[in-house]
Design a protein around this motif. Structure first.
Motif, PDB file in Angstrom:
ATOM      1  N   VAL A   1     -12.993  18.886  46.548  1.00 38.29           N
ATOM      2  CA  VAL A   1     -13.912  19.337  45.504  1.00 38.29           C
ATOM      3  C   VAL A   1     -13.150  19.777  44.256  1.00 38.29           C
ATOM      4  O   VAL A   1     -13.593  19.535  43.126  1.00 38.29           O
ATOM      5  N   CYS A   2     -11.994  20.400  44.428  1.00 38.70           N
ATOM      6  CA  CYS A   2     -11.176  20.788  43.268  1.00 38.70           C
ATOM      7  C   CYS A   2     -10.746  19.551  42.476  1.00 38.70           C
ATOM      8  O   CYS A   2     -10.721  19.575  41.232  1.00 38.70           O
ATOM      9  N   ARG A   3     -10.425  18.487  43.172  1.00 35.41           N
ATOM     10  CA  ARG A   3     -10.064  17.245  42.485  1.00 35.41           C
ATOM     11  C   ARG A   3     -11.285  16.608  41.813  1.00 35.41           C
ATOM     12  O   ARG A   3     -11.175  16.026  40.720  1.00 35.41           O
ATOM     13  N   ALA A   4     -12.429  16.701  42.460  1.00 35.22           N
ATOM     14  CA  ALA A   4     -13.655  16.162  41.856  1.00 35.22           C
ATOM     15  C   ALA A   4     -13.990  16.922  40.576  1.00 35.22           C
ATOM     16  O   ALA A   4     -14.447  16.322  39.591  1.00 35.22           O
ATOM     17  N   ARG A   5     -13.764  18.230  40.577  1.00 37.12           N
ATOM     18  CA  ARG A   5     -13.988  19.004  39.346  1.00 37.12           C
ATOM     19  C   ARG A   5     -13.015  18.571  38.247  1.00 37.12           C
ATOM     20  O   ARG A   5     -13.366  18.579  37.068  1.00 37.12           O
ATOM     21  N   TYR A   6     -11.805  18.199  38.639  1.00 37.82           N
ATOM     22  CA  TYR A   6     -10.836  17.700  37.667  1.00 37.82           C
ATOM     23  C   TYR A   6     -11.324  16.390  37.058  1.00 37.82           C
ATOM     24  O   TYR A   6     -11.179  16.155  35.847  1.00 37.82           O
TER      25      TYR A   6
ATOM     26  N   GLU B   1      -7.969  20.737  40.552  1.00 38.99           N
ATOM     27  CA  GLU B   1      -6.639  20.273  40.943  1.00 38.99           C
ATOM     28  C   GLU B   1      -6.367  18.932  40.281  1.00 38.99           C
ATOM     29  O   GLU B   1      -7.065  17.946  40.530  1.00 38.99           O
ATOM     30  N   ARG B   2      -5.359  18.915  39.445  1.00 41.65           N
ATOM     31  CA  ARG B   2      -4.981  17.704  38.747  1.00 41.65           C
ATOM     32  C   ARG B   2      -4.361  16.701  39.727  1.00 41.65           C
ATOM     33  O   ARG B   2      -3.662  17.091  40.667  1.00 41.65           O
TER      34      ARG B   2
ATOM     35  N   LEU C   1     -16.860  12.654  43.159  1.00 39.78           N
ATOM     36  CA  LEU C   1     -16.538  12.952  44.556  1.00 39.78           C
ATOM     37  C   LEU C   1     -15.913  11.760  45.270  1.00 39.78           C
ATOM     38  O   LEU C   1     -14.941  11.911  46.021  1.00 39.78           O
ATOM     39  N   ILE C   2     -16.446  10.558  45.052  1.00 40.45           N
ATOM     40  CA  ILE C   2     -15.890   9.420  45.785  1.00 40.45           C
ATOM     41  C   ILE C   2     -14.515   9.046  45.222  1.00 40.45           C
ATOM     42  O   ILE C   2     -13.626   8.642  45.979  1.00 40.45           O
ATOM     43  N   TYR C   3     -14.337   9.188  43.903  1.00 39.20           N
ATOM     44  CA  TYR C   3     -13.031   8.880  43.325  1.00 39.20           C
ATOM     45  C   TYR C   3     -11.990   9.905  43.774  1.00 39.20           C
ATOM     46  O   TYR C   3     -10.852   9.543  44.106  1.00 39.20           O
ATOM     47  N   ALA C   4     -12.368  11.178  43.796  1.00 41.97           N
ATOM     48  CA  ALA C   4     -11.450  12.217  44.269  1.00 41.97           C
ATOM     49  C   ALA C   4     -11.110  12.011  45.737  1.00 41.97           C
ATOM     50  O   ALA C   4      -9.959  12.172  46.153  1.00 41.97           O
ATOM     51  N   ALA C   5     -12.105  11.632  46.545  1.00 43.29           N
ATOM     52  CA  ALA C   5     -11.863  11.400  47.967  1.00 43.29           C
ATOM     53  C   ALA C   5     -10.900  10.239  48.181  1.00 43.29           C
ATOM     54  O   ALA C   5     -10.093  10.246  49.114  1.00 43.29           O
ATOM     55  N   ASP C   6     -10.963   9.253  47.293  1.00 42.98           N
ATOM     56  CA  ASP C   6     -10.077   8.093  47.425  1.00 42.98           C
ATOM     57  C   ASP C   6      -8.635   8.431  47.075  1.00 42.98           C
ATOM     58  O   ASP C   6      -7.729   7.666  47.387  1.00 42.98           O
TER      59      ASP C   6
END
Length: 329
Positions: free
Chosen positions: A269-274, A302-303, A233-238
């Motif tokens: 969240v889609c990016r965090a799932r990626y 989401e890639r 989550l934190i990496y996707a948020a960044d």
């Protein structure tokens, strides 16, 4: 002066309560109750991150104030998930609760006019809401808790050393991401924290002010271990830009707002799932994906591309992630 009991049992108070209930019934929209009560979600033995995130993502209408306060709590949990009673999380929820009550007063016109009982009733019992007062205001501790929260500074809770540790984790995640991309091409060793540490160690040799940007190996391991459930989550948020900053920078500053930022939540969240499905699936530590999936559940992905590396980092990546070519016999 009459006793409180006498006042509570008086016909006048009964009439006031009946009138307020009738007013609430007249003005309230159809609302859905949360699956778990507020206390169980955020103030129990464990912060129910998966349930909180599910509420933030759904389209259900809950009582006023619930989603903004849960958003603040979730942001606090992301920064420090390792503690049962998280001062940062609690403070953030108190601040969000105060903001909700302040907005209710503005809507009722109390900030632009002299106080009057009619506007106060509307602000408190309609716009703030009795569910909010019972489930959130009272559970957080009421006036005393809010007073304590208003006297604290975020900078005093999240120290510079903690911020540096988080930034080191994010850089290690970037190495994981690059390693996973190469792994998909069959050209590398699987991403691991030890390999990311080797890259950081190599970077330290050529970076005089290394300690200003990154923490030591032991502190990185400590932060990484405590943050496994939040890494995706934190990496996707960044990776998500919000004007001139990233969504994670907003979270770190404890400025994440449901009303302002909910439009980014689904993509986040889609990016965090990626991250979980692409990066953690090939990592040497299976717990990374397991812990992430407990929070994120199933859904769309989401890639996105990893952040660029410096020339020095590219050489280090090739050194520590690329499989050595077997020599011919």
């Amino acid at each position: 002066m009459e006793s409180v009991r006498a006042l509570l049992e008086s016909e006048e108070v009964k009439l006031v309560v009946s009138a307020i209930e009738a007013l609430r019934e007249k003005t309230s929209k159809q609302q859905t109750s949360a699956v778990l009560q507020f206390h169980e979600l955020v103030l129990g033995e464990k912060f129910q991150a998966a349930e909180v995130l599910a509420i933030l993502l759904d389209n259900e209408t809950y009582y006023p104030g619930l989603k903004p306060i849960l958003t603040a709590g979730f942001a606090g949990w992301l920064i420090d998930p390792d503690k049962q009673y998280n001062a940062l999380r609690f403070d953030a929820m108190c601040r969000a609760a105060m903001a909700h009550m302040s907005e209710a007063e503005k809507r009722a016109g109390l900030t632009s006019r002299r106080w009057d009982v009619k506007r106060d009733v509307i602000a408190r019992y309609i716009f703030t809401g009795t569910d909010f007062l019972r489930e959130i205001y009272d559970e957080l501790g009421g006036y005393n808790a809010f007073q304590d929260a208003s006297s604290l500074e975020i900078a005093g809770i999240v120290t510079q050393s903690e911020i540096t540790a988080i930034n080191t984790v994010l850089r290690a995640m970037a190495y994981f991401h690059h390693g996973a991309d190469l792994w998909g091409k069959g050209a590398t060793l699987p991403p691991s924290l030890n390999r990311a540490v080797l890259m950081l160690s190599g970077l330290k040799e050529g970076l005089p002010n290394f300690s200003d940007h990154y923490v030591s190996r032991s502190l990185l391991h400590k932060r990484w271990t405590a943050s496994k459930s939040t890494l995706a989550l934190i990496y996707a948020a960044d990776s998500i830009k919000v004007k001139d900053e990233t969504l994670f920078k907003i979270i770190l500053a404890q400025k994440l707002s449901y009303d302002q930022h909910k439009k980014y939540f689904s993509r986040w969240v889609c990016r965090a799932r990626y991250v979980s499905s692409h990066i953690f699936s090939c990592a040497t530590d299976p717990e990374l994906r397991d812990e992430s999936d407990k929070i994120l559940a199933n859904g769309d992905v989401e890639r996105f591309s990893p952040p660029p590396l410096t020339p020095v980092e590219i050489k280090l990546l090739e050194k520590h992630f690329i499989k050595p070519v077997a020599s011919a016999s």
